[in-house]
Design an enzyme around this catalytic site. Structure first.
Site, PDB file in Angstrom:
ATOM      1  CB  ALA A 159      22.980  36.361  32.999  1.00 38.33           C
ATOM      2  CB  SER A 160      27.060  39.300  32.549  1.00 34.71           C
ATOM      3  OG  SER A 160      26.783  39.082  33.923  1.00 34.71           O
ATOM      4  CG  LEU A 161      28.891  36.540  35.681  1.00 36.56           C
ATOM      5  CD1 LEU A 161      29.074  36.392  37.181  1.00 36.56           C
ATOM      6  CD2 LEU A 161      30.130  37.117  35.031  1.00 36.56           C
ATOM      7  CD  GLN A 216      24.397  29.268  27.550  1.00 36.76           C
ATOM      8  OE1 GLN A 216      24.819  30.277  26.980  1.00 36.76           O
ATOM      9  NE2 GLN A 216      24.215  28.111  26.916  1.00 36.76           N
ATOM     10  CB  VAL A 217      19.196  29.344  33.007  1.00 42.66           C
ATOM     11  CG1 VAL A 217      18.309  28.329  33.732  1.00 42.66           C
ATOM     12  CG2 VAL A 217      19.900  30.245  34.015  1.00 42.66           C
ATOM     13  CE  LYS A 252      24.067  31.853  37.362  1.00 44.64           C
ATOM     14  NZ  LYS A 252      23.852  32.722  38.555  1.00 44.64           N
ATOM     15  CG  ASP A 293      22.510  41.716  40.077  1.00 45.84           C
ATOM     16  OD1 ASP A 293      22.228  42.871  39.682  1.00 45.84           O
ATOM     17  OD2 ASP A 293      22.964  40.841  39.335  1.00 45.84           O
TER      18      ASP A 293
END
Length: 537
Positions: A168-170, A172-173, A187, A324
């Site tokens: 994602a933008s901030l 990763q998983v 995360k 969100d």
């Protein structure tokens, strides 16, 4: 003339950006407590501004040049406009990916505005921004682990997949397994976020302020204030973990009737820090994956009802809202207890992911917002005006506020027809709403400036939920609005009961609740009769 004006505007942006970023760069680096970080910031800001200015100029020029001289309403103009929309959406997509961080979050938001921006933008952003974001390398992941836990992932976990399952933008998983055998999702914050977050805030603030000076009707300065407040919280994963715990506690205490149907992954606190979050691994279908949901034995309509109920409870009763809820943050699985519906279909459980962005509604705001939605569901024009004004829309823009909340024009909002708020998802619906938005753009900007920021986040949440609902049902459903009407009515009654001391006042409120329940029942009966009639014809 238009072209010359365009390039003059671009030149102004470039000169201002250069002056802003280079004039104080040396002084900033020299006086900073962390010169290396300050140098990165002073390097990143002008580069981002240059990209932003070039992309904006390219998009505007493409529209001006490609559509020049083509008559409105002609087939040729429609064809060319579609091509320009696609090109521009891809340019914007590329800009978001190259800048990363906040820009990707903005791209995600555009992907939810299905009825306000051209479909080419919506589809381009939705297909790429939710789960195809830039990925940090394994070396960068190891760097975060060493700083946060003092060891590399292979030492912290028994197993650790170096390839992320989502980015994602901030962050990763990654999938991992603890030393005691538990499968977990880890995360990991992107290493560059600390530097780019500051740069993104600086560039967005400069661009928004500059655009407002050049084009006064474009006033999105509230966006800068919101980013400055919310981003530091989203970058602290311990806050996210605490939000997930509080969310489930609220359902158990305030909404026990659906608490079993809502879930958030359990946090492994000993393996979590502000930049690392280790959670229980969740296996389920994304909420917009209708085919997989059906394969699980779950009805998409049941999922749509559960999503509506869940977020209505959060907004109107809890006052603590996950802001969100796009498709990548919502999973669906069969209810673990194995309960089924009358006809054998499995009952769904909604799994909420990414708890970084929450907003709290104080009592007054929550009461007014619930009262407004109750008035919208029951076509109560006076109630819509009263509570819109209380929320800051003013007596001149309350009609527009109602239109943005429901995505329906005013004549439909106050239409007493049983399905007055339902959007069929047709091309005519889309074109009507897009025309509505473009026609009132200056007023929309003014409304967004006036509204409290927490209500602006509620608008974003509504956009996300509308997109989820549309993917499940190919349009909105009357049942969704009946759920909103019931929960908002219950919230209003509960709020009034806490303020009323005398028995007679409480009796009046109980009678009011009885009347609203009767109206909801009448709407439900009318809805089923309408469905029967449509089925017979």
């Amino acid at each position: 003339m238009a072209t010359r004006s365009l390039w003059r505007t671009r030149a102004k942006l470039a000169v201002a950006a250069t002056a802003l970023c280079t004039g104080g760069a040396a002084a900033t680096v020299a006086t900073s407590d962390d010169p290396a970080a300050a140098l990165k910031l002073c390097t990143a800001v002008p580069l981002r501004l240059l990209r932003d200015s070039a992309t904006a100029a390219s998009i505007v020029f493409d529209y001006q040049y490609s559509l020049w001289g083509l008559p409105e309403g002609s087939n040729e103009r429609a064809k060319i406009k579609h091509e320009v929309h696609l090109r521009s959406a891809r340019k914007l997509q590329e800009l978001c990916f190259r800048n990363g961080g906040i820009y990707i979050k903005l791209g995600q938001h555009i992907g939810q505005l299905e009825y306000l921006v051209p479909q080419e933008y919506v589809l381009t952003m939705r297909e790429s921004m939710l789960n195809k974001c830039p990925v940090s390398s394994y070396d960068q992941v190891c760097e975060v682990f060493k700083k946060e836990l003092g060891e590399t992932p292979d030492k912290v976990f028994d197993e650790f997949d170096p390839k992320p399952i989502a980015s994602a933008s901030l962050a990763q998983v990654h999938i991992a397994r603890t030393h005691d055998g538990q499968k977990v999702a880890v995360k990991v914050q992107h290493t560059h976020m600390t530097d780019t977050a500051a740069a993104d805030q600086a560039t967005v603030e400069f661009l928004v302020n500059t655009l407002h000076r050049l084009f006064p009707s474009f006033d999105y300065r509230w966006l800068v204030a919101e980013i400055q407040e919310s981003l530091p919280k989203e970058l602290d994963f311990l806050i996210e973990a605490k939000n997930s715990v509080k969310c489930l506690e609220n359902f158990r205490k305030l909404s026990p009737h659906i608490a079993d149907y809502v879930y958030a992954p359990e946090v492994h606190w000993s393996l979590s820090t502000s930049k690392l979050l280790t959670m229980e691994f969740m296996d389920g279908a994304y909420v917009n994956d209708v085919i997989t949901i059906q394969k699980l034995g779950i009805q998409p309509s049941d999922v749509a009802r559960l999503v509506s109920q869940t977020f209505a409870e959060m907004m109107f009763k809890h006052g603590f809202v996950h802001c969100d809820p796009h498709a990548a943050n919502l999973l669906v699985r069969p209810l673990p207890s194995g309960k089924r519906r009358i006809f054998g279909k499995k009952k769904p459980q909604l799994i909420l992911l990414d708890h970084g962005l929450y907003k709290e509604l104080d009592f007054s705001t929550r009461f007014s917002y619930a009262s407004l939605w109750r008035a919208l569901v029951f076509s109560d024009a006076n109630g819509i005006k009263e509570h819109s004004v209380k929320l800051g829309a003013g007596e001149d823009l309350y009609v527009l506020f109602a239109g943005i909340l429901t995505m329906r024009p005013w004549n439909r909002v106050i239409d007493p027809a049983v399905d007055h708020l339902v959007i069929k998802g047709t091309d005519s619906d889309r074109s009507e709403l897009q025309m509505y938005a473009s026609q009132y753009f200056p007023q929309i900007s003014e409304l967004l400036r006036r509204l409290p920021r927490v209500i602006l986040l509620m608008l974003k949440t509504n956009d996300c939920l509308r997109a989820v609902n549309n993917s499940l049902l190919q349009g909105s459903s009357l049942e969704t609005f009946l759920i909103i009407g019931r929960v908002s009515s219950e919230a209003v009654v509960e709020a009034k009961m806490t303020q009323m001391k005398s028995l007679f006042s409480r009796i009046d409120i109980w009678f009011e609740e009885f009347l609203f329940e009767a109206r909801l029942l009448a709407l439900q009966i009318a809805f089923w009769l309408l469905r029967v009639r449509n089925a017979l014809t």
